[in-house]
Design a protein around this motif. Structure first.
Motif, short mmCIF file in Angstrom:
data_model
loop_
_atom_site.label_atom_id
_atom_site.label_comp_id
_atom_site.label_asym_id
_atom_site.label_seq_id
_atom_site.Cartn_x
_atom_site.Cartn_y
_atom_site.Cartn_z
N ALA A 86 0.83 -1.20 0.00
CA ALA A 86 0.00 0.00 0.00
C ALA A 86 0.87 1.26 0.00
O ALA A 86 0.54 2.25 -0.65
N TRP A 89 2.22 1.83 -3.51
CA TRP A 89 1.12 2.27 -4.37
C TRP A 89 0.82 3.74 -4.15
O TRP A 89 0.61 4.49 -5.11
N ILE A 172 -2.10 -4.25 -5.34
CA ILE A 172 -1.82 -4.26 -3.89
C ILE A 172 -2.23 -5.62 -3.34
O ILE A 172 -3.38 -5.85 -2.96
#
Length: 273
Positions: A86, A89, A172
């Motif tokens: 995460a 990302w 993810i």
């Protein structure tokens, strides 16, 4: 910056802070990155996904690729599926959406300057100048927090159907595994659904008139926003100090990005309201 525009004029320490704020551009990207990292819990080392996840994604990707080609009839070469955390990302998304966020910040700052009026009350004038000076940092905090929170819920790159240029399709994997476990779903079936969404999104957005048309619409929408210059004054007037420490209450007020940036509306919303 003119002395009259600097609420810290004559105070050397704060004057340096004001100078730094005035040179950061319409959006402070350092603040955006830091707050994105905090929101994803990746301020420290951000572990890489298991290499076996990449292998499994590629295996499932080959299955989806054949179905997408059969359904669309478009012989598209798909980028590599890239498993990321995460935190990664969020940082990559800040880079991908930087032109959009910069356009939004520029639009807000330009509208603020155009709507600038003389304020008779010296205290309100100082607060208005302080608001304008802190807006890039506060916007950076708001943008970073928003993207960081998105990273905690997104599965992949095209959950938001906004064109972006990446060397791989970002997936993810941790979010996919958590979602499958929470809902007692077969993990590979969830992976297949995510990969299909990514491949279809990539296929559509490689069509020039779709990609270019959508980009124009998004940028036009983003550029149409402007701040409500009276928002901060309204919040200050409504501030109920009671038995609270006045300085603590003011600090809490100024620490709220929504208050500092003011209510933001697009011109199209104003015309339809």
């Amino acid at each position: 910056m003119e002395p009259s525009d600097n609420p810290f004029f004559g105070l050397p320490m704060f004057g340096e802070m004001a100078k730094a704020m005035s040179g950061q551009g319409p959006l402070n990207w350092d603040a955006a990155r830091q707050f994105a990292a905090v929101a994803t819990g990746s301020s420290g080392a951000d572990p890489n996904p298991d290499p076996l996840q990449r292998i499994r994604l590629q295996e499932l990707g080959r299955i989806v690729e054949m179905h997408v080609h059969d359904l669309t009839g478009i012989d598209t070469t798909f980028p590599e599926l890239t498993p990321v955390s995460a935190g990664v990302w969020a940082q990559r998304t800040l880079d991908a959406y930087r032109p959009l966020f910069t356009e939004l910040a520029t639009s807000l700052s330009a509208a603020n300057a155009a709507d600038d009026i003389e304020v008779a009350d010296p205290m309100m004038a100082m607060i208005a100048n302080l608001s304008r000076m802190m807006a890039p940092a506060m916007l950076g905090m708001a943008v970073g927090s928003m993207v960081g929170r998105m990273a905690g819920r997104m599965f992949a790159q095209y959950d938001l159907p906004i064109p972006r240029h990446e060397q791989g399709l970002l997936v993810i994997t941790g979010n996919i595994e958590s979602f499958a476990a929470d809902w007692s779903l077969p993990l590979d079936e969830v992976r297949l659904w995510v990969i299909a969404q990514e491949y279809i999104g990539h296929t559509l957005l490689t069509i020039p008139f779709v990609r270019d048309g959508l980009t124009v619409l998004v940028r036009r929408y983003v550029a149409a926003f402007r701040p409500d210059s009276s928002s901060l004054a309204d919040h200050i007037e409504q501030l109920d100090l009671g038995d609270a420490d006045p300085m603590a209450a003011m600090q809490q007020l100024l620490g709220d990005p929504a208050v500092m940036l003011g209510a933001v509306r697009s011109r199209s919303e104003e015309h339809t309201s």
